[in-house]
Write an enzyme that holds these catalytic residues in place. Structure first.
Site, mmCIF file in Angstrom:
data_model
loop_
_atom_site.group_PDB
_atom_site.id
_atom_site.type_symbol
_atom_site.label_atom_id
_atom_site.label_comp_id
_atom_site.label_asym_id
_atom_site.label_seq_id
_atom_site.Cartn_x
_atom_site.Cartn_y
_atom_site.Cartn_z
ATOM 1 N N LYS A 103 -64.410 77.327 123.960
ATOM 2 C CA LYS A 103 -63.695 76.605 122.895
ATOM 3 C C LYS A 103 -62.959 77.631 122.040
ATOM 4 O O LYS A 103 -63.494 78.702 121.767
ATOM 5 C CB LYS A 103 -64.691 75.825 122.030
ATOM 6 C CG LYS A 103 -65.459 74.743 122.800
ATOM 7 C CD LYS A 103 -64.588 73.552 123.132
ATOM 8 C CE LYS A 103 -65.367 72.537 123.926
ATOM 9 N NZ LYS A 103 -64.574 71.377 124.304
ATOM 10 N N ASP A 136 -62.554 73.224 130.315
ATOM 11 C CA ASP A 136 -62.388 71.995 129.563
ATOM 12 C C ASP A 136 -61.530 71.026 130.374
ATOM 13 O O ASP A 136 -60.811 71.438 131.293
ATOM 14 C CB ASP A 136 -61.758 72.261 128.192
ATOM 15 C CG ASP A 136 -62.582 71.562 127.106
ATOM 16 O OD1 ASP A 136 -62.707 72.102 125.998
ATOM 17 O OD2 ASP A 136 -63.128 70.484 127.398
ATOM 18 N N GLU A 137 -61.615 69.749 130.007
ATOM 19 C CA GLU A 137 -60.988 68.725 130.859
ATOM 20 C C GLU A 137 -59.470 68.869 130.927
ATOM 21 O O GLU A 137 -58.847 68.407 131.871
ATOM 22 C CB GLU A 137 -61.343 67.310 130.371
ATOM 23 C CG GLU A 137 -60.806 66.934 129.007
ATOM 24 C CD GLU A 137 -61.648 67.469 127.865
ATOM 25 O OE1 GLU A 137 -62.678 68.117 128.132
ATOM 26 O OE2 GLU A 137 -61.267 67.239 126.721
ATOM 27 N N LYS A 182 -67.906 76.149 132.035
ATOM 28 C CA LYS A 182 -67.172 74.967 132.480
ATOM 29 C C LYS A 182 -65.771 74.973 131.870
ATOM 30 O O LYS A 182 -65.598 75.222 130.687
ATOM 31 C CB LYS A 182 -67.936 73.708 132.024
ATOM 32 C CG LYS A 182 -67.197 72.414 132.251
ATOM 33 C CD LYS A 182 -67.913 71.229 131.627
ATOM 34 C CE LYS A 182 -67.037 70.005 131.630
ATOM 35 N NZ LYS A 182 -65.823 70.204 130.776
ATOM 36 N N LYS A 222 -71.083 63.450 119.578
ATOM 37 C CA LYS A 222 -69.886 63.032 118.823
ATOM 38 C C LYS A 222 -69.149 61.863 119.476
ATOM 39 O O LYS A 222 -68.222 61.301 118.886
ATOM 40 C CB LYS A 222 -68.929 64.214 118.678
ATOM 41 C CG LYS A 222 -68.263 64.621 119.985
ATOM 42 C CD LYS A 222 -67.456 65.909 119.867
ATOM 43 C CE LYS A 222 -66.752 66.232 121.173
ATOM 44 N NZ LYS A 222 -66.131 67.553 121.186
ATOM 45 N N HIS A 258 -65.819 65.287 135.338
ATOM 46 C CA HIS A 258 -65.513 64.968 133.946
ATOM 47 C C HIS A 258 -64.891 63.579 133.932
ATOM 48 O O HIS A 258 -64.094 63.258 134.800
ATOM 49 C CB HIS A 258 -64.560 66.014 133.355
ATOM 50 C CG HIS A 258 -64.527 65.986 131.867
ATOM 51 N ND1 HIS A 258 -63.955 64.947 131.160
ATOM 52 C CD2 HIS A 258 -65.039 66.833 130.939
ATOM 53 C CE1 HIS A 258 -64.107 65.181 129.868
ATOM 54 N NE2 HIS A 258 -64.749 66.314 129.701
HETATM 55 C C1 CAP Z 1 -67.505 68.753 124.746
HETATM 56 C C2 CAP Z 1 -66.257 68.510 125.571
HETATM 57 C C3 CAP Z 1 -66.460 67.434 126.620
HETATM 58 C C4 CAP Z 1 -67.024 66.141 126.115
HETATM 59 C C5 CAP Z 1 -66.606 64.993 127.050
HETATM 60 C C6 CAP Z 1 -65.072 68.145 124.685
HETATM 61 O O1 CAP Z 1 -67.257 69.860 123.924
HETATM 62 O O2 CAP Z 1 -65.885 69.670 126.280
HETATM 63 O O3 CAP Z 1 -65.178 67.222 127.201
HETATM 64 O O4 CAP Z 1 -68.413 66.229 126.146
HETATM 65 O O5 CAP Z 1 -67.184 63.806 126.588
HETATM 66 O O6 CAP Z 1 -63.991 68.539 125.080
HETATM 67 O O7 CAP Z 1 -65.301 67.451 123.702
HETATM 68 P P1 CAP Z 1 -68.294 70.140 122.745
HETATM 69 P P2 CAP Z 1 -68.242 63.035 127.509
HETATM 70 O O8 CAP Z 1 -69.611 70.572 123.375
HETATM 71 O O9 CAP Z 1 -67.678 71.265 121.945
HETATM 72 O O10 CAP Z 1 -68.420 68.877 121.965
HETATM 73 O O11 CAP Z 1 -69.281 64.061 127.839
HETATM 74 O O12 CAP Z 1 -68.738 61.917 126.627
HETATM 75 O O13 CAP Z 1 -67.501 62.557 128.697
HETATM 76 MG MG MG Z 2 -64.068 68.931 127.024
#
Ligand code: CAP
Ligand code: MG
Length: 436
Positions: free
Chosen positions: A155, A184-185, A182, A315, A275
């Site tokens: 991040k 990020d998406e 990992k 969150k 994801h």
């Molecule tokens: C979490 C995350 C994931 C979310 C996806 C984000 O980061 O990388 O993409 O968890 O949501 O981009 O928010 P943090 P879900 O650990 O910094 O929150 O798992 O509900 O699909």
């Molecule tokens: Mg993410």
């Protein structure tokens, strides 16, 4: 001639119908338009999602009666529709969704419609391979006796160069004891962090971190691509650099891409981290769309090894009862019906799929997640909750590992933090807060 019947929707409702063991049964939640009865709407749902249309036809094929769906059950706003399994192409999710997840969601006759779950008979399931590893990844890939598999996303989501991503963040995360870094998406192949450059650098840093820690290190590198050829090339590149996993944004990529990726994963002996970005566009609204539970069922069926399904305490939105119902459905060999939430499902030979809890997590929340999931055989991803640690990224990673150690030893985190400084600092900053 007005006398002739102009509609035949009622022919698709039969409350005495008893589906046979090979039928596919869909559970819908529906809200009729005021002037249309529930029975008429049920007929429209069954008709338009199987073989019918809005008007009677002058001639129909001989085979028609064998392919009709029937709405056969109703409780208030919920109804069940049974489909003959021969209605759908074998082994194709796209071939299935075009019916029960297709036109009916745009019918004027309903104010809203939600596909809650689908019971898939073994006659249908047998044409899919399911996960390559699933829960066995914990031991087979990470040589761990029990979970969780831990992951951290660098991040901020975007902004690192490939070199900073690998040599700065990933190295610190792996050094701190985390299993996986990992993507990020929304990190794919940006000009400032090219895919091939990132893979190469991560592979080098992984080897270094494995040597220094003696632990297996993995990465969930995002192979999401603009077309299937590039998708295949990216998976091959990850494989050729010695990674056992790759990551795919499954909803954004679409079901053809997911089935293609699963076939390649089986060929290469790889695991897929899925994801689910974009799912909330159609899963969040409890009145209209498709449940996350059924999306998860499709992913296990196709062959995803681990899928984000929610945290309850983090969150992002996700109702506790649905997350638990989903977790059991993806982990167990067979699950029973939970009225209006989940249908019975027998998975036959399809391996379990690991749940992923991610989104707003930090060390203070991990015990709550494990208590909700009633297992640690899962994946936990802690992005901001690692890199926001006051002592830096490697300390943040250690704090996550310490929280898991404490949980495994049934020691309260505050107690364990007395002689684990990194955990202590994490608790000082975030405590047990649940971010919004
Ligand atoms: C979490 C995350 C994931 C979310 C996806 C984000 O980061 O990388 O993409 O968890 O949501 O981009 O928010 P943090 P879900 O650990 O910094 O929150 O798992 O509900 O699909
Ligand atoms: Mg993410």
């Amino acid at each position: 001639m007005m006398g002739k019947k102009s509609e035949w929707y009622a022919d698709f409702v039969n409350l005495k119908y008893a589906p046979n063991k090979d039928a596919i049964v869909c559970l819908f939640r529906f809200e009729p338009l005021d002037e249309i009865s529930a029975t008429e709407v049920m007929g429209r749902i069954a008709s338009e999602s199987s073989v019918g249309t809005w008007t009677t036809l002058t001639s129909v094929p001989k085979m028609l009666p064998r392919l009709k769906a029937f709405a056969f059950w109703r409780r208030g706003k919920f109804c069940k529709v049974a489909y003959p399994v021969t209605l759908f192409e074998q082994g194709s999710i796209t071939g299935f969704l075009a019916g029960p997840a297709g036109n009916i969601f745009g019918m004027k006759a309903v104010k809203s419609l939600r596909l809650v779950d689908v019971e898939l008979p073994l006659e249908y399931v047998k044409h899919f391979r399911g996960p390559n590893f699933g829960t066995s990844a914990i031991g087979k890939i990470f040589k761990k006796k029990s979970g969780p598999i831990t992951a951290v996303v660098p991040k901020p989501k975007l902004g690192y160069t490939a070199s900073e991503h690998a040599e700065k963040v990933a190295y610190a995360v792996w050094r701190g004891g985390i299993d996986c870094v990992k993507d990020d998406e929304n990190l794919t192949n940006q000009t400032f962090n090219k895919f091939y450059d990132r893979v190469e650098r991560l592979a080098r840093v992984r080897d270094k971190a494995e040597k220094e820690t003696g632990q297996v290190k993995e990465a969930f590198i995002n192979v999401t691509a603009p077309d299937l050829k590039q998708l295949e090339n990216r998976i091959k590149t990850v494989h050729d650099h010695g990674f056992r996993y790759f990551m795919l944004d499954v909803v954004i990529s679409g079901f053809t891409a997911v089935q293609t990726a699963s076939n390649i994963a089986h060929d290469y002996g790889m695991a897929i981290h899925a994801h689910r970005a974009m799912h909330a566009m159609f899963t969040r609204n409890q009145d209209h769309g498709m449940s996350m539970l059924f999306l998860a069922k499709l992913m296990r069926l196709i062959g995803i090894d681990q899928l984000h399904i929610g945290t309850v305490v983090g969150k992002l939105e996700g109702r506790k009862n649905e997350i638990i119902a989903t977790k059991d459905m993806i982990l167990f060999k067979e699950v029973n019906e939970i009225p209006m939430i989940r249908l019975h499902q027998n998975w036959g030979k399809i391996k379990p799929m690991l749940p992923v809890a991610s989104g707003g997590l930090h060390p203070g929340l991990l015990p709550q997640v494990f208590d909700i999931y009633k297992t640690t055989d899962m994946v936990v991803q802690v992005g901001g909750g690692t890199q926001g640690h006051p002592m830096g990224v490697e300390a943040g990673a250690k704090a996550v590992v310490q929280a898991i150690e404490a949980y495994h030893q049934s020691i309260d985190l505050r107690e364990y933090a007395r002689d684990h400084a990194e955990l202590g600092e994490a608790l000082k900053k975030w405590g047990f807060t649940r971010p919004k």
